[in-house]
Design an enzyme around this catalytic site. Structure first.
Site, mmCIF file in Angstrom:
data_model
loop_
_atom_site.group_PDB
_atom_site.id
_atom_site.type_symbol
_atom_site.label_atom_id
_atom_site.label_comp_id
_atom_site.label_asym_id
_atom_site.label_seq_id
_atom_site.Cartn_x
_atom_site.Cartn_y
_atom_site.Cartn_z
ATOM 1 N N THR A 253 -0.757 -14.800 12.342
ATOM 2 C CA THR A 253 -1.087 -15.305 11.019
ATOM 3 C C THR A 253 -2.604 -15.318 10.909
ATOM 4 O O THR A 253 -3.299 -15.342 11.923
ATOM 5 C CB THR A 253 -0.515 -16.728 10.844
ATOM 6 N N GLY A 254 -3.103 -15.285 9.695
ATOM 7 C CA GLY A 254 -4.557 -15.300 9.537
ATOM 8 C C GLY A 254 -5.040 -14.058 8.824
ATOM 9 O O GLY A 254 -4.257 -13.398 8.126
ATOM 10 N N THR B 65 4.709 -13.136 3.623
ATOM 11 C CA THR B 65 3.453 -13.666 3.074
ATOM 12 C C THR B 65 3.192 -13.159 1.658
ATOM 13 O O THR B 65 3.693 -12.085 1.283
ATOM 14 C CB THR B 65 2.273 -13.239 3.975
ATOM 15 N N THR C 286 0.481 -17.216 6.222
ATOM 16 C CA THR C 286 1.697 -16.456 6.508
ATOM 17 C C THR C 286 2.656 -17.251 7.392
ATOM 18 O O THR C 286 2.223 -17.910 8.325
ATOM 19 C CB THR C 286 1.304 -15.211 7.329
ATOM 20 N N ARG D 139 -3.748 -4.223 -1.876
ATOM 21 C CA ARG D 139 -4.078 -4.552 -0.473
ATOM 22 C C ARG D 139 -2.821 -5.029 0.266
ATOM 23 O O ARG D 139 -2.039 -5.815 -0.233
ATOM 24 C CB ARG D 139 -5.142 -5.639 -0.449
ATOM 25 N N VAL D 140 -2.659 -4.521 1.487
ATOM 26 C CA VAL D 140 -1.574 -4.962 2.365
ATOM 27 C C VAL D 140 -2.214 -5.418 3.675
ATOM 28 O O VAL D 140 -3.116 -4.754 4.187
ATOM 29 C CB VAL D 140 -0.568 -3.814 2.624
ATOM 30 N N GLY D 141 -1.753 -6.538 4.204
ATOM 31 C CA GLY D 141 -2.316 -7.061 5.451
ATOM 32 C C GLY D 141 -1.462 -6.713 6.653
ATOM 33 O O GLY D 141 -0.756 -5.710 6.679
ATOM 34 N N ASP D 142 -1.522 -7.582 7.641
ATOM 35 C CA ASP D 142 -0.820 -7.330 8.905
ATOM 36 C C ASP D 142 0.669 -7.692 8.863
ATOM 37 O O ASP D 142 1.470 -7.139 9.607
ATOM 38 C CB ASP D 142 -1.465 -8.177 10.027
ATOM 39 N N GLY E 100 -5.469 -10.710 7.919
ATOM 40 C CA GLY E 100 -4.675 -9.546 8.309
ATOM 41 C C GLY E 100 -5.455 -8.325 8.745
ATOM 42 O O GLY E 100 -5.038 -7.604 9.653
ATOM 43 N N SER F 271 1.095 -19.610 -0.101
ATOM 44 C CA SER F 271 0.761 -18.466 0.759
ATOM 45 C C SER F 271 1.980 -17.622 1.132
ATOM 46 O O SER F 271 1.847 -16.622 1.845
ATOM 47 C CB SER F 271 0.072 -18.961 2.031
#
Ligand code: GLY
Length: 330
Positions: A242-243, A209, A191, A219-222, A245, A88
Protein backbone atom coordinates in the site's frame (compact mmCIF):
# COMPACT_ATOMS: atom_id res chain seq x y z
CA UNK A 1 42.43 -16.72 -19.08
CA UNK A 2 41.80 -20.38 -19.87
CA UNK A 3 38.21 -21.62 -20.22
CA UNK A 4 38.10 -23.45 -16.86
CA UNK A 5 39.40 -20.44 -14.95
CA UNK A 6 37.05 -18.13 -16.84
CA UNK A 7 34.04 -20.26 -15.84
CA UNK A 8 35.22 -20.41 -12.21
CA UNK A 9 35.72 -16.62 -12.06
CA UNK A 10 32.34 -16.11 -13.73
CA UNK A 11 30.59 -18.32 -11.20
CA UNK A 12 32.30 -16.50 -8.34
CA UNK A 13 31.33 -13.10 -9.77
CA UNK A 14 27.74 -14.25 -10.26
CA UNK A 15 27.65 -15.55 -6.70
CA UNK A 16 28.97 -12.28 -5.34
CA UNK A 17 26.57 -10.29 -7.50
CA UNK A 18 23.74 -12.46 -6.22
CA UNK A 19 24.59 -11.95 -2.56
CA UNK A 20 25.08 -8.26 -3.29
CA UNK A 21 21.46 -7.92 -4.31
CA UNK A 22 20.26 -9.64 -1.15
CA UNK A 23 21.30 -7.57 1.83
CA UNK A 24 22.80 -8.44 5.18
CA UNK A 25 19.43 -9.61 6.46
CA UNK A 26 20.05 -12.81 4.53
CA UNK A 27 23.18 -13.66 6.47
CA UNK A 28 22.05 -16.95 7.99
CA UNK A 29 24.56 -16.57 10.82
CA UNK A 30 22.67 -13.51 12.03
CA UNK A 31 19.50 -14.02 13.96
CA UNK A 32 16.72 -13.31 11.54
CA UNK A 33 14.24 -10.66 12.50
CA UNK A 34 10.83 -11.83 13.67
CA UNK A 35 7.86 -9.51 13.91
CA UNK A 36 6.90 -9.27 17.60
CA UNK A 37 3.22 -9.86 16.73
CA UNK A 38 3.95 -12.89 14.57
CA UNK A 39 3.01 -16.39 15.62
CA UNK A 40 2.73 -19.32 13.26
CA UNK A 41 -0.66 -20.83 12.52
CA UNK A 42 -3.69 -20.58 10.29
CA UNK A 43 -6.37 -19.78 9.36
CA UNK A 44 -5.35 -16.14 9.22
CA UNK A 45 -6.31 -12.95 7.46
CA UNK A 46 -4.00 -9.93 7.43
CA UNK A 47 -4.73 -6.63 5.76
CA UNK A 48 -3.60 -3.03 5.52
CA UNK A 49 -4.71 -0.07 7.65
CA UNK A 50 -7.63 0.55 10.02
CA UNK A 51 -10.17 -0.67 7.48
CA UNK A 52 -8.40 -4.04 7.74
CA UNK A 53 -10.45 -4.78 10.87
CA UNK A 54 -13.87 -4.96 9.13
CA UNK A 55 -12.24 -6.49 6.04
CA UNK A 56 -10.69 -9.28 8.11
CA UNK A 57 -14.01 -9.84 9.85
CA UNK A 58 -15.81 -10.30 6.53
CA UNK A 59 -13.05 -12.53 5.15
CA UNK A 60 -13.01 -14.69 8.25
CA UNK A 61 -16.76 -15.05 8.17
CA UNK A 62 -16.49 -16.29 4.58
CA UNK A 63 -13.99 -18.93 5.72
CA UNK A 64 -16.19 -19.96 8.63
CA UNK A 65 -19.12 -20.38 6.28
CA UNK A 66 -17.09 -22.89 4.31
CA UNK A 67 -15.83 -20.48 1.68
CA UNK A 68 -12.47 -20.89 -0.05
CA UNK A 69 -9.44 -18.65 0.50
CA UNK A 70 -10.40 -16.83 -2.73
CA UNK A 71 -13.97 -16.31 -1.45
CA UNK A 72 -12.50 -14.80 1.70
CA UNK A 73 -10.05 -12.60 -0.25
CA UNK A 74 -12.91 -11.24 -2.36
CA UNK A 75 -15.46 -10.82 0.46
CA UNK A 76 -13.00 -9.08 2.78
CA UNK A 77 -12.15 -6.21 0.46
CA UNK A 78 -15.67 -6.15 -1.06
CA UNK A 79 -16.81 -4.93 2.34
CA UNK A 80 -14.47 -1.95 2.13
CA UNK A 81 -15.36 -1.18 -1.50
CA UNK A 82 -18.99 -0.98 -0.32
CA UNK A 83 -18.21 1.66 2.32
CA UNK A 84 -19.23 4.96 0.71
CA UNK A 85 -17.35 6.84 3.44
CA UNK A 86 -14.01 5.26 2.57
CA UNK A 87 -12.09 7.84 0.55
CA UNK A 88 -9.34 5.56 -0.79
CA UNK A 89 -11.22 2.42 -1.88
CA UNK A 90 -14.37 2.02 -4.01
CA UNK A 91 -16.71 4.61 -5.48
CA UNK A 92 -16.50 6.78 -2.35
CA UNK A 93 -12.81 7.33 -3.17
CA UNK A 94 -11.19 10.65 -3.97
CA UNK A 95 -11.34 11.35 -7.71
CA UNK A 96 -8.66 12.16 -10.26
CA UNK A 97 -7.88 15.71 -11.43
CA UNK A 98 -10.94 15.71 -13.66
CA UNK A 99 -13.24 14.81 -10.76
CA UNK A 100 -13.70 11.19 -11.90
CA UNK A 101 -13.26 8.18 -9.61
CA UNK A 102 -11.30 5.40 -11.33
CA UNK A 103 -10.72 2.08 -9.60
CA UNK A 104 -8.06 -0.65 -9.75
CA UNK A 105 -8.13 -4.14 -8.21
CA UNK A 106 -6.55 -7.57 -8.41
CA UNK A 107 -6.84 -11.02 -6.90
CA UNK A 108 -4.55 -14.05 -6.87
CA UNK A 109 -4.94 -17.67 -5.74
CA UNK A 110 -2.77 -20.55 -4.55
CA UNK A 111 -2.41 -21.95 -8.08
CA UNK A 112 -0.77 -18.75 -9.29
CA UNK A 113 -3.90 -17.72 -11.16
CA UNK A 114 -4.53 -13.99 -11.21
CA UNK A 115 -7.15 -11.49 -12.33
CA UNK A 116 -6.97 -7.74 -12.48
CA UNK A 117 -8.88 -4.67 -13.61
CA UNK A 118 -7.61 -1.11 -14.02
CA UNK A 119 -9.06 2.31 -14.71
CA UNK A 120 -12.63 1.15 -14.11
CA UNK A 121 -15.35 3.76 -13.74
CA UNK A 122 -18.83 3.40 -12.23
CA UNK A 123 -18.40 -0.19 -11.00
CA UNK A 124 -18.82 -0.56 -7.25
CA UNK A 125 -16.93 -3.84 -6.91
CA UNK A 126 -13.84 -4.03 -9.12
CA UNK A 127 -12.62 -6.96 -6.99
CA UNK A 128 -15.56 -9.07 -8.22
CA UNK A 129 -14.68 -8.21 -11.80
CA UNK A 130 -11.02 -9.08 -11.16
CA UNK A 131 -12.09 -12.45 -9.76
CA UNK A 132 -14.26 -13.13 -12.81
CA UNK A 133 -11.34 -12.22 -15.09
CA UNK A 134 -9.24 -14.79 -13.21
CA UNK A 135 -11.82 -17.55 -13.13
CA UNK A 136 -13.88 -17.08 -16.28
CA UNK A 137 -11.59 -15.62 -18.93
CA UNK A 138 -8.28 -16.68 -20.49
CA UNK A 139 -6.82 -13.29 -19.49
CA UNK A 140 -5.21 -11.71 -16.45
CA UNK A 141 -6.04 -8.05 -16.95
CA UNK A 142 -8.86 -5.98 -18.43
CA UNK A 143 -8.74 -2.19 -18.49
CA UNK A 144 -11.10 0.75 -18.83
CA UNK A 145 -14.15 0.38 -21.06
CA UNK A 146 -13.41 -3.30 -21.69
CA UNK A 147 -13.42 -4.04 -17.97
CA UNK A 148 -16.64 -2.06 -17.53
CA UNK A 149 -18.35 -3.94 -20.37
CA UNK A 150 -17.21 -7.21 -18.86
CA UNK A 151 -18.54 -6.11 -15.44
CA UNK A 152 -21.95 -5.57 -17.02
CA UNK A 153 -21.68 -8.95 -18.74
CA UNK A 154 -21.29 -10.65 -15.34
CA UNK A 155 -24.29 -8.75 -13.99
CA UNK A 156 -22.77 -5.75 -12.22
CA UNK A 157 -24.55 -2.43 -12.55
CA UNK A 158 -22.83 0.60 -14.07
CA UNK A 159 -23.26 3.54 -11.69
CA UNK A 160 -23.11 7.22 -12.66
CA UNK A 161 -19.96 9.12 -11.67
CA UNK A 162 -21.18 10.87 -8.56
CA UNK A 163 -18.68 11.98 -5.97
CA UNK A 164 -19.46 11.48 -2.31
CA UNK A 165 -19.95 14.82 -0.49
CA UNK A 166 -16.58 14.33 1.24
CA UNK A 167 -14.75 13.53 -2.01
CA UNK A 168 -16.37 16.45 -3.81
CA UNK A 169 -15.38 18.85 -1.03
CA UNK A 170 -11.77 17.56 -1.04
CA UNK A 171 -11.55 17.77 -4.84
CA UNK A 172 -12.85 21.35 -4.91
CA UNK A 173 -10.36 22.25 -2.22
CA UNK A 174 -7.58 20.60 -4.26
CA UNK A 175 -8.61 22.53 -7.39
CA UNK A 176 -7.69 25.81 -5.66
CA UNK A 177 -3.97 24.95 -5.57
CA UNK A 178 -3.77 21.90 -7.86
CA UNK A 179 -0.71 20.62 -6.02
CA UNK A 180 0.42 17.18 -7.11
CA UNK A 181 1.72 15.88 -3.82
CA UNK A 182 0.98 12.56 -2.14
CA UNK A 183 -0.06 12.99 1.47
CA UNK A 184 1.37 10.46 3.93
CA UNK A 185 -1.00 8.28 5.98
CA UNK A 186 -4.26 10.08 5.24
CA UNK A 187 -6.38 9.12 8.25
CA UNK A 188 -4.63 5.78 8.41
CA UNK A 189 -6.08 4.33 5.28
CA UNK A 190 -5.13 3.90 1.67
CA UNK A 191 -5.32 0.89 -0.61
CA UNK A 192 -6.58 -2.26 1.04
CA UNK A 193 -4.32 -5.26 0.46
CA UNK A 194 -5.45 -8.48 2.13
CA UNK A 195 -3.82 -11.90 2.47
CA UNK A 196 -5.67 -15.06 3.50
CA UNK A 197 -4.63 -18.53 4.62
CA UNK A 198 -7.47 -20.98 5.16
CA UNK A 199 -7.41 -23.75 7.77
CA UNK A 200 -5.28 -25.91 5.45
CA UNK A 201 -2.82 -23.13 4.71
CA UNK A 202 -4.20 -22.46 1.22
CA UNK A 203 -3.39 -18.85 0.30
CA UNK A 204 -5.17 -16.15 -1.64
CA UNK A 205 -4.93 -12.37 -1.74
CA UNK A 206 -6.69 -9.26 -2.98
CA UNK A 207 -5.93 -5.60 -3.44
CA UNK A 208 -8.30 -2.75 -4.35
CA UNK A 209 -8.08 1.03 -4.48
CA UNK A 210 -9.33 4.28 -5.94
CA UNK A 211 -5.65 5.11 -6.32
CA UNK A 212 -3.73 8.28 -5.66
CA UNK A 213 -6.07 11.19 -4.92
CA UNK A 214 -6.16 13.79 -7.73
CA UNK A 215 -4.00 11.68 -10.03
CA UNK A 216 -3.85 12.34 -13.77
CA UNK A 217 -6.80 10.87 -15.64
CA UNK A 218 -5.73 7.40 -16.80
CA UNK A 219 -3.09 6.91 -14.12
CA UNK A 220 -2.83 3.37 -12.76
CA UNK A 221 -0.77 2.51 -9.67
CA UNK A 222 0.62 -0.67 -8.20
CA UNK A 223 -2.57 -2.16 -6.77
CA UNK A 224 -3.84 -4.06 -9.84
CA UNK A 225 -0.38 -5.12 -10.99
CA UNK A 226 0.55 -8.67 -10.06
CA UNK A 227 3.96 -8.60 -8.36
CA UNK A 228 3.59 -4.95 -7.37
CA UNK A 229 0.44 -4.56 -5.23
CA UNK A 230 0.08 -8.30 -4.62
CA UNK A 231 1.94 -11.53 -5.14
CA UNK A 232 1.33 -15.10 -4.00
CA UNK A 233 3.38 -18.22 -4.36
CA UNK A 234 1.80 -21.09 -2.44
CA UNK A 235 5.21 -22.79 -2.03
CA UNK A 236 6.73 -19.72 -0.35
CA UNK A 237 4.33 -17.06 0.85
CA UNK A 238 2.40 -13.95 -0.07
CA UNK A 239 2.83 -10.17 0.09
CA UNK A 240 0.83 -7.03 -0.52
CA UNK A 241 1.69 -3.32 -0.65
CA UNK A 242 0.00 0.00 0.00
CA UNK A 243 1.21 3.54 -0.48
CA UNK A 244 2.57 5.52 -3.39
CA UNK A 245 2.06 3.11 -6.28
CA UNK A 246 4.68 4.48 -8.66
CA UNK A 247 7.47 3.54 -6.25
CA UNK A 248 6.08 0.03 -5.77
CA UNK A 249 5.72 -0.38 -9.54
CA UNK A 250 9.37 0.55 -10.07
CA UNK A 251 10.51 -2.13 -7.65
CA UNK A 252 7.76 -4.81 -7.81
CA UNK A 253 7.92 -4.83 -4.05
CA UNK A 254 5.44 -7.66 -3.35
CA UNK A 255 7.33 -9.95 -5.69
CA UNK A 256 10.61 -8.91 -4.10
CA UNK A 257 9.28 -9.84 -0.64
CA UNK A 258 8.16 -13.29 -1.80
CA UNK A 259 11.50 -13.89 -3.54
CA UNK A 260 13.34 -12.82 -0.38
CA UNK A 261 11.35 -15.41 1.59
CA UNK A 262 12.28 -17.96 -1.09
CA UNK A 263 15.89 -17.11 -0.29
CA UNK A 264 15.44 -17.79 3.40
CA UNK A 265 14.33 -14.42 4.76
CA UNK A 266 11.76 -14.26 7.51
CA UNK A 267 8.59 -12.39 6.46
CA UNK A 268 9.80 -9.41 8.54
CA UNK A 269 13.22 -9.34 6.86
CA UNK A 270 11.52 -9.75 3.48
CA UNK A 271 9.29 -6.71 4.12
CA UNK A 272 12.27 -4.66 5.29
CA UNK A 273 14.31 -5.60 2.23
CA UNK A 274 11.46 -4.65 -0.12
CA UNK A 275 11.17 -1.25 1.60
CA UNK A 276 14.97 -0.77 1.53
CA UNK A 277 14.94 -1.26 -2.23
CA UNK A 278 12.27 1.41 -2.62
CA UNK A 279 14.26 3.79 -0.43
CA UNK A 280 17.45 3.09 -2.38
CA UNK A 281 15.78 4.01 -5.67
CA UNK A 282 13.94 7.11 -4.41
CA UNK A 283 15.92 10.01 -2.95
CA UNK A 284 12.61 11.65 -2.06
CA UNK A 285 11.43 8.75 0.13
CA UNK A 286 10.80 11.17 3.00
CA UNK A 287 7.90 12.59 0.99
CA UNK A 288 5.85 9.44 0.55
CA UNK A 289 4.70 6.36 2.39
CA UNK A 290 4.77 2.68 1.40
CA UNK A 291 3.69 -0.16 3.67
CA UNK A 292 4.08 -3.86 3.03
CA UNK A 293 2.76 -7.07 4.61
CA UNK A 294 4.05 -10.60 4.02
CA UNK A 295 3.20 -14.09 5.27
CA UNK A 296 5.05 -17.36 4.87
CA UNK A 297 3.73 -20.93 4.64
CA UNK A 298 3.82 -21.32 8.43
CA UNK A 299 1.46 -18.39 8.89
CA UNK A 300 4.20 -16.13 10.29
CA UNK A 301 3.98 -12.53 9.14
CA UNK A 302 6.04 -9.41 8.62
CA UNK A 303 5.05 -5.76 8.26
CA UNK A 304 7.11 -2.65 7.53
CA UNK A 305 6.60 0.92 6.39
CA UNK A 306 8.86 3.74 5.30
CA UNK A 307 7.37 6.04 7.93
CA UNK A 308 5.58 5.85 11.22
CA UNK A 309 1.83 5.51 10.80
CA UNK A 310 1.42 2.35 8.75
CA UNK A 311 -0.85 -0.06 10.61
CA UNK A 312 -2.40 -3.41 9.78
CA UNK A 313 -5.04 -5.79 11.05
CA UNK A 314 -4.35 -9.43 11.84
CA UNK A 315 -7.10 -12.00 12.38
CA UNK A 316 -5.45 -15.11 13.82
CA UNK A 317 -5.80 -17.39 16.85
CA UNK A 318 -9.34 -16.11 17.56
CA UNK A 319 -8.48 -12.38 17.65
CA UNK A 320 -8.76 -9.55 15.15
CA UNK A 321 -6.17 -6.97 16.20
CA UNK A 322 -4.83 -3.71 14.81
CA UNK A 323 -1.05 -3.36 15.06
CA UNK A 324 1.33 -0.50 14.35
CA UNK A 325 4.03 -1.55 11.92
CA UNK A 326 7.69 -0.84 12.50
CA UNK A 327 9.23 1.56 10.01
CA UNK A 328 12.44 2.89 8.48
CA UNK A 329 12.15 6.69 8.36
CA UNK A 330 15.98 7.10 8.07
N1 GLY B 1 -1.23 2.09 -3.87
C1 GLY B 1 -2.28 2.71 -4.54
C2 GLY B 1 -1.89 3.55 -5.66
O1 GLY B 1 -0.83 4.14 -5.66
O2 GLY B 1 -2.66 3.67 -6.58
Amino acid sequence: MNRKRFIKTGVLAATLAGTGTLSAAHDKKKKQKVNPNSKPGFPLVISTWNHGIPANEAAFQALQQGGSAVDAAEKGVWQIEADAKNTSVGLGGFPDREGIVTLDACIMDHLGRAGSVCFVQGIAHPITVARAVMEKTPHVMLVGKGAELYAEEIGLKQEKNKLSPEAEKAWKEWLKEKQYKPIINIENHDTIGLLVMDKNGIMAGSCTTSGLAFKMHGRVGDSPIIGAGLFIDQEIGAATCTGLGETVLRTLASHVAVECMRNGYTPQDACEEAIRRIIKKHENYKDFQVGILAVNTKGEHGAYGIHKGFNYALHQHGKNTLFDSSYYNG
